[in-house]
Design an enzyme around this catalytic site. Structure first.
Site, PDB file in Angstrom:
ATOM      1  N   LYS A  66       0.830  -1.215   0.000  1.00  0.00           N
ATOM      2  CA  LYS A  66       0.000   0.000   0.000  1.00  0.00           C
ATOM      3  C   LYS A  66       0.863   1.264   0.000  1.00  0.00           C
ATOM      4  O   LYS A  66       0.367   2.338  -0.274  1.00  0.00           O
ATOM      5  CB  LYS A  66      -0.986  -0.005   1.170  1.00  0.00           C
ATOM      6  CG  LYS A  66      -0.376   0.091   2.546  1.00  0.00           C
ATOM      7  CD  LYS A  66      -1.451   0.145   3.627  1.00  0.00           C
ATOM      8  CE  LYS A  66      -0.826   0.330   4.996  1.00  0.00           C
ATOM      9  NZ  LYS A  66      -1.817   0.403   6.056  1.00  0.00           N
ATOM     10  N   ASP A  67       2.184   1.137   0.278  1.00  0.00           N
ATOM     11  CA  ASP A  67       3.085   2.293   0.237  1.00  0.00           C
ATOM     12  C   ASP A  67       3.627   2.577  -1.159  1.00  0.00           C
ATOM     13  O   ASP A  67       4.193   3.639  -1.405  1.00  0.00           O
ATOM     14  CB  ASP A  67       4.292   2.075   1.166  1.00  0.00           C
ATOM     15  CG  ASP A  67       3.916   2.088   2.641  1.00  0.00           C
ATOM     16  OD1 ASP A  67       2.798   2.537   2.964  1.00  0.00           O
ATOM     17  OD2 ASP A  67       4.731   1.636   3.463  1.00  0.00           O
ATOM     18  N   ARG A 112      -8.680   7.942   4.670  1.00  0.00           N
ATOM     19  CA  ARG A 112      -9.603   6.871   4.267  1.00  0.00           C
ATOM     20  C   ARG A 112     -10.351   6.299   5.469  1.00  0.00           C
ATOM     21  O   ARG A 112     -11.570   6.076   5.424  1.00  0.00           O
ATOM     22  CB  ARG A 112      -8.777   5.748   3.592  1.00  0.00           C
ATOM     23  CG  ARG A 112      -9.499   4.432   3.432  1.00  0.00           C
ATOM     24  CD  ARG A 112      -8.535   3.325   2.997  1.00  0.00           C
ATOM     25  NE  ARG A 112      -7.516   3.025   3.992  1.00  0.00           N
ATOM     26  CZ  ARG A 112      -7.725   2.252   5.056  1.00  0.00           C
ATOM     27  NH1 ARG A 112      -8.914   1.717   5.280  1.00  0.00           N
ATOM     28  NH2 ARG A 112      -6.748   2.015   5.907  1.00  0.00           N
ATOM     29  N   ARG A 113      -9.622   6.053   6.553  1.00  0.00           N
ATOM     30  CA  ARG A 113     -10.275   5.513   7.755  1.00  0.00           C
ATOM     31  C   ARG A 113     -11.199   6.560   8.375  1.00  0.00           C
ATOM     32  O   ARG A 113     -12.301   6.246   8.810  1.00  0.00           O
ATOM     33  CB  ARG A 113      -9.224   5.071   8.779  1.00  0.00           C
ATOM     34  CG  ARG A 113      -8.452   3.827   8.360  1.00  0.00           C
ATOM     35  CD  ARG A 113      -7.393   3.454   9.395  1.00  0.00           C
ATOM     36  NE  ARG A 113      -6.678   2.234   9.000  1.00  0.00           N
ATOM     37  CZ  ARG A 113      -5.364   2.078   9.130  1.00  0.00           C
ATOM     38  NH1 ARG A 113      -4.625   3.049   9.623  1.00  0.00           N
ATOM     39  NH2 ARG A 113      -4.789   0.941   8.769  1.00  0.00           N
ATOM     40  N   ARG A 123       0.420   9.915  13.933  1.00  0.00           N
ATOM     41  CA  ARG A 123       1.464   9.225  13.190  1.00  0.00           C
ATOM     42  C   ARG A 123       2.266   8.403  14.165  1.00  0.00           C
ATOM     43  O   ARG A 123       2.040   8.423  15.353  1.00  0.00           O
ATOM     44  CB  ARG A 123       2.372  10.226  12.474  1.00  0.00           C
ATOM     45  CG  ARG A 123       1.770  10.739  11.171  1.00  0.00           C
ATOM     46  CD  ARG A 123       2.849  11.125  10.181  1.00  0.00           C
ATOM     47  NE  ARG A 123       3.800  10.058   9.944  1.00  0.00           N
ATOM     48  CZ  ARG A 123       5.014  10.244   9.456  1.00  0.00           C
ATOM     49  NH1 ARG A 123       5.438  11.448   9.172  1.00  0.00           N
ATOM     50  NH2 ARG A 123       5.828   9.231   9.260  1.00  0.00           N
ATOM     51  N   ARG A 154       1.388   4.478  18.599  1.00  0.00           N
ATOM     52  CA  ARG A 154      -0.066   4.601  18.402  1.00  0.00           C
ATOM     53  C   ARG A 154      -0.846   3.923  19.527  1.00  0.00           C
ATOM     54  O   ARG A 154      -1.784   4.496  20.070  1.00  0.00           O
ATOM     55  CB  ARG A 154      -0.450   4.024  17.038  1.00  0.00           C
ATOM     56  CG  ARG A 154       0.113   4.853  15.900  1.00  0.00           C
ATOM     57  CD  ARG A 154      -0.254   4.291  14.545  1.00  0.00           C
ATOM     58  NE  ARG A 154       0.469   5.004  13.484  1.00  0.00           N
ATOM     59  CZ  ARG A 154      -0.035   5.290  12.301  1.00  0.00           C
ATOM     60  NH1 ARG A 154      -1.257   4.935  11.996  1.00  0.00           N
ATOM     61  NH2 ARG A 154       0.679   5.925  11.402  1.00  0.00           N
ATOM     62  N   CYS A 198      -1.563   8.559  -2.545  1.00  0.00           N
ATOM     63  CA  CYS A 198      -1.671   7.571  -1.460  1.00  0.00           C
ATOM     64  C   CYS A 198      -2.374   8.139  -0.237  1.00  0.00           C
ATOM     65  O   CYS A 198      -2.827   7.407   0.625  1.00  0.00           O
ATOM     66  CB  CYS A 198      -0.294   7.088  -1.052  1.00  0.00           C
ATOM     67  SG  CYS A 198       0.612   6.325  -2.383  1.00  0.00           S
TER      68      CYS A 198
END
Length: 319
Positions: free
Chosen positions: A81-82, A129-130, A151, A157, A244
């Site tokens: 996904k990166d 997106r989330r 981040r 996190r 992205c």
């Protein structure tokens, strides 16, 4: 005489080291050669800015690709996904191994699920997106939540929850599985609630396009079903012209009848981060037999989403 070790370029984060270590073991098995990890610091790892401001997730890939192009490493492992959606002219993704769990998960205080969070719960995530999908879900289910941009690595996190600064954080299941921390998950989010990032849970093993023998060896780790699925998802992302950091979710899953895979369903979503507007569509058809067919599937769904107004939801288009 033992063969020279293959050099695998990896980011230094705990997650990157874990997934690269797993790939290194698999490459050793198929090549019979030792593999050594070469740690590379990327701009995305040292910068504290929000990802969207420093160029999206491609900032994690550039330093690894530079090392490949300079011949300092033989191959590199990326979280798929990166990877930017455009193919690099001098490099090739030699393998996309079988995908881990693509879902997003919640790690919340008091072992709560998303639906049990207190009114006004603060939920941390770095992904627009989330945010878009969580806020849309909250709106339609009468929940009050606040999404907070964060981040940092997994420890950082989850630390926000442990310290009480946040009520919950949303992370990728695959990452927690790979670092052996899946026992901290308090809720697995159904893909009907939050569609993952295109390619989430999959890895890309990249090497120089002119290294035919290494491409052939790495190719033994390729999972054809994962590859067609992520190709369709990333084609959707590219056709939406979304960087992205854009709030795009996509998942292609294979629909099986017993042991036989019959069809592939591709779902896509794009929305405003406050969740007030979402365009969510899906298409189902035969499993693509070729790379081109997988690309076409993503493009077709993107065209339908754009016709439904997706373009206006993504803010500034990535150029």
């Amino acid at each position: 005489m033992t063969e020279k070790a293959l050099r695998l370029g990896t980011r230094r984060s705990k997650l990157a080291m874990a997934q690269s270590g797993q790939v290194a073991d698999a490459v050793s098995q198929v090549t019979g050669r030792p593999v050594e990890l070469v740690e590379i610091t990327t701009y995305g790892d040292v910068s504290r800015e929000q990802l969207a401001q420093i160029g999206g997730t491609g900032v994690f890939v550039a330093a690894l690709r530079d090392a490949l192009l300079r011949g300092e490493v033989d191959f590199a492992v990326h979280s798929l996904k990166d990877l930017p959606t455009a193919q690099h002219e001098s490099l090739v993704v030699a393998a996309v191994p079988e995908r881990e769990d693509p879902r997003d998960v919640v790690v919340a205080r008091d072992a709560r699920k998303l639906t049990d969070l207190p009114r006004g719960a603060r939920i941390g995530t770095g992904a627009p997106r989330r945010m878009a999908q969580l806020n849309a879900y909250a709106r339609t289910h009468g929940m009050e939540i606040e999404t907070v941009p964060i981040r940092g690595n997994v420890d950082t996190r989850i630390g926000y929850v442990r310290s009480g600064e946040l009520d919950a954080v949303v992370l990728a299941a695959a990452g927690l599985n790979r670092v052996g921390r899946s026992d901290e998950v308090t809720d697995f989010l159904s893909v009907d609630t939050v569609l993952p990032a295109p390619g989430q849970g999959a890895l890309a093993i990249e090497c120089a396009a002119d290294n035919a023998s290494l491409i052939a060896a790495l190719g033994e780790l390729d999972d054809p079903f994962t590859r067609v699925a992520v190709t369709a998802e990333r084609s959707l992302l590219a056709a939406l012209e979304a960087g992205c950091s854009a709030p795009v979710g996509a998942l292609a899953d294979l629909l099986a009848d017993g042991q036989t895979v019959k069809e592939m369903r591709l779902r896509g979503v794009v929305g405003t981060t406050d969740g007030s507007t979402l365009v969510q569509l899906s298409t189902t058809g035969p499993v693509p037999e070729t790379h081109e067919a997988a690309l076409a599937l993503g493009r077709e769904l993107a065209t339908e989403m754009l016709a439904q107004g997706a373009a206006g939801l993504m803010g500034e288009r990535a150029h």
